[in-house]
Design an enzyme around this catalytic site. Structure first.
Site, PDB file in Angstrom:
ATOM      1  N   GLY A   1       0.777  -1.231   0.000  1.00  0.00           N
ATOM      2  CA  GLY A   1       0.000   0.000   0.000  1.00  0.00           C
ATOM      3  C   GLY A   1       0.807   1.278   0.000  1.00  0.00           C
ATOM      4  O   GLY A   1       0.427   2.248   0.664  1.00  0.00           O
TER       5      GLY A   1
ATOM      6  N   ASP B   1      -5.811  -2.040 -18.597  1.00  0.00           N
ATOM      7  CA  ASP B   1      -4.908  -0.894 -18.762  1.00  0.00           C
ATOM      8  C   ASP B   1      -5.208  -0.098 -20.030  1.00  0.00           C
ATOM      9  O   ASP B   1      -4.294   0.449 -20.664  1.00  0.00           O
ATOM     10  CB  ASP B   1      -3.448  -1.363 -18.781  1.00  0.00           C
ATOM     11  CG  ASP B   1      -3.053  -2.079 -17.504  1.00  0.00           C
ATOM     12  OD1 ASP B   1      -3.578  -1.730 -16.440  1.00  0.00           O
ATOM     13  OD2 ASP B   1      -2.197  -2.989 -17.579  1.00  0.00           O
TER      14      ASP B   1
ATOM     15  N   ASN C   1       1.225   3.424  -2.566  1.00  0.00           N
ATOM     16  CA  ASN C   1       0.395   4.456  -3.188  1.00  0.00           C
ATOM     17  C   ASN C   1      -0.801   4.802  -2.301  1.00  0.00           C
ATOM     18  O   ASN C   1      -1.245   5.948  -2.274  1.00  0.00           O
ATOM     19  CB  ASN C   1      -0.077   3.998  -4.568  1.00  0.00           C
ATOM     20  CG  ASN C   1       0.910   4.354  -5.658  1.00  0.00           C
ATOM     21  OD1 ASN C   1       1.331   5.503  -5.777  1.00  0.00           O
ATOM     22  ND2 ASN C   1       1.306   3.372  -6.451  1.00  0.00           N
TER      23      ASN C   1
ATOM     24  N   HIS D   1      -0.915   2.924 -13.194  1.00  0.00           N
ATOM     25  CA  HIS D   1      -0.168   1.869 -13.880  1.00  0.00           C
ATOM     26  C   HIS D   1       1.265   2.330 -14.081  1.00  0.00           C
ATOM     27  O   HIS D   1       1.502   3.478 -14.469  1.00  0.00           O
ATOM     28  CB  HIS D   1      -0.816   1.565 -15.234  1.00  0.00           C
ATOM     29  CG  HIS D   1      -0.116   0.475 -15.988  1.00  0.00           C
ATOM     30  ND1 HIS D   1      -0.231  -0.861 -15.651  1.00  0.00           N
ATOM     31  CD2 HIS D   1       0.728   0.529 -17.051  1.00  0.00           C
ATOM     32  CE1 HIS D   1       0.494  -1.582 -16.479  1.00  0.00           C
ATOM     33  NE2 HIS D   1       1.087  -0.762 -17.345  1.00  0.00           N
TER      34      HIS D   1
ATOM     35  N   ARG E   1      -6.427  -8.083  -8.656  1.00  0.00           N
ATOM     36  CA  ARG E   1      -7.542  -8.894  -9.122  1.00  0.00           C
ATOM     37  C   ARG E   1      -8.142  -8.222 -10.355  1.00  0.00           C
ATOM     38  O   ARG E   1      -8.271  -6.989 -10.409  1.00  0.00           O
ATOM     39  CB  ARG E   1      -8.634  -9.046  -8.059  1.00  0.00           C
ATOM     40  CG  ARG E   1      -8.179  -9.648  -6.754  1.00  0.00           C
ATOM     41  CD  ARG E   1      -7.637 -11.047  -6.892  1.00  0.00           C
ATOM     42  NE  ARG E   1      -8.634 -12.001  -7.383  1.00  0.00           N
ATOM     43  CZ  ARG E   1      -8.357 -13.253  -7.697  1.00  0.00           C
ATOM     44  NH1 ARG E   1      -7.118 -13.704  -7.611  1.00  0.00           N
ATOM     45  NH2 ARG E   1      -9.309 -14.056  -8.105  1.00  0.00           N
ATOM     46  N   ILE E   2      -8.515  -9.039 -11.338  1.00  0.00           N
ATOM     47  CA  ILE E   2      -9.189  -8.525 -12.524  1.00  0.00           C
ATOM     48  C   ILE E   2     -10.667  -8.351 -12.195  1.00  0.00           C
ATOM     49  O   ILE E   2     -11.323  -9.294 -11.730  1.00  0.00           O
ATOM     50  CB  ILE E   2      -9.018  -9.479 -13.721  1.00  0.00           C
ATOM     51  CG1 ILE E   2      -7.523  -9.656 -14.028  1.00  0.00           C
ATOM     52  CG2 ILE E   2      -9.765  -8.945 -14.928  1.00  0.00           C
ATOM     53  CD1 ILE E   2      -6.817  -8.403 -14.456  1.00  0.00           C
TER      54      ILE E   2
ATOM     55  N   GLU F   1     -11.260  -3.568 -20.641  1.00  0.00           N
ATOM     56  CA  GLU F   1      -9.992  -3.973 -21.242  1.00  0.00           C
ATOM     57  C   GLU F   1      -8.844  -3.530 -20.338  1.00  0.00           C
ATOM     58  O   GLU F   1      -8.792  -2.378 -19.897  1.00  0.00           O
ATOM     59  CB  GLU F   1      -9.838  -3.349 -22.626  1.00  0.00           C
ATOM     60  CG  GLU F   1      -8.583  -3.814 -23.355  1.00  0.00           C
ATOM     61  CD  GLU F   1      -8.445  -3.200 -24.737  1.00  0.00           C
ATOM     62  OE1 GLU F   1      -7.371  -3.376 -25.341  1.00  0.00           O
ATOM     63  OE2 GLU F   1      -9.391  -2.538 -25.192  1.00  0.00           O
TER      64      GLU F   1
ATOM     65  N   ARG G   1     -16.103 -14.929  -9.163  1.00  0.00           N
ATOM     66  CA  ARG G   1     -15.833 -13.487  -9.121  1.00  0.00           C
ATOM     67  C   ARG G   1     -17.080 -12.679  -8.799  1.00  0.00           C
ATOM     68  O   ARG G   1     -17.001 -11.627  -8.147  1.00  0.00           O
ATOM     69  CB  ARG G   1     -15.233 -13.028 -10.455  1.00  0.00           C
ATOM     70  CG  ARG G   1     -13.788 -13.461 -10.643  1.00  0.00           C
ATOM     71  CD  ARG G   1     -13.079 -12.627 -11.682  1.00  0.00           C
ATOM     72  NE  ARG G   1     -13.623 -12.821 -13.018  1.00  0.00           N
ATOM     73  CZ  ARG G   1     -13.295 -12.086 -14.075  1.00  0.00           C
ATOM     74  NH1 ARG G   1     -12.463 -11.081 -13.950  1.00  0.00           N
ATOM     75  NH2 ARG G   1     -13.812 -12.345 -15.258  1.00  0.00           N
TER      76      ARG G   1
END
Length: 216
Positions: free
Chosen positions: A14, A147, A16, A111, A93-94, A145, A67
């Protein structure tokens, strides 16, 4: 000024997250950190958030069969804390398209590359392998999608001849800690306005070019 109640989603230490919490201590900052949520019970950032006086929650993805169930549990926590805006900060996680749609234009990520270059993982290694002279980081809206969301803000750093992935990554991370609070302030404060795949920023000014290498 109404400050938007913001959650930070983390999976690890953590760093950021700490930068966002520190920025939000200023009462003039347009977001207040209302929750830090992790999918990993042992995430180091949870203790840091608690020490900073920020409420925390854990929704362990391993405790849910799919999910949809995992994200429903996260959504329940976000609603319980009155969250209006979400920041991903090392959240590994996506997210599904349904969850992202629920938080459209209120869900941002940072990113470690100058998108659209080097989407995905191992960005610093790939930047060195490609021989780029300028690398950096990007704050962007999250879309299904990976990034690929509209870019809110970017910060660039030079790539030095003797860089390793570790030294370059450390330079980028330092830039992230400055850029993410700035990007959140733009998005939560209403200065960033999404128009399709582009983001317009009210009051934006051109900056001098960063040239690398810089010769005498």
């Amino acid at each position: 000024m109404t400050r938007r109640r913001t959650a930070i989603l983390i999976s690890g230490r953590g760093s950021n997250m700490e930068a966002l919490i520190q920025a939000a201590r200023d009462p003039s900052f347009p977001a207040e950190i209302a929750l830090v949520l992790s999918n990993r019970p042992g995430a180091g950032g949870l203790d840091k958030a608690s020490q900073a006086g920020v409420p925390t929650a854990v929704v362990d993805h391993r405790s849910h069969p799919d999910r949809d169930g995992f994200e429903a549990a996260m959504q329940a926590q976000l609603q319980a804390h009155g969250v209006e805006f979400v920041c991903l900060a090392g959240f590994m996680r996506i997210l599904t398209a349904g969850f992202i749609a629920r938080w459209e234009d209120r869900l941002i990520n940072i990113h470690p590359s100058l998108l659209p270059a080097f989407r995905g993982l191992r960005t610093h290694e790939r930047a060195l392998a490609e021989g780029v002279r300028i690398h950096g980081c990007t704050v962007h809206y999250v879309v299904p999608e990976l990034d690929a969301g509209p870019i809110i803000a970017q910060a660039a750093v030079p790539v030095l001849d003797d860089d390793t992935a570790e030294t370059l990554g450390a330079r980028v991370l330092q830039a992230e800690h400055a850029l993410y609070p700035f990007g959140l302030s733009l998005a939560a404060g209403g200065r960033a306005r999404r128009e399709g795949q582009r983001v317009r920023v009210a009051g934006g000014k051109p900056q001098p070019a960063l040239v690398s290498p810089l010769l005498d």
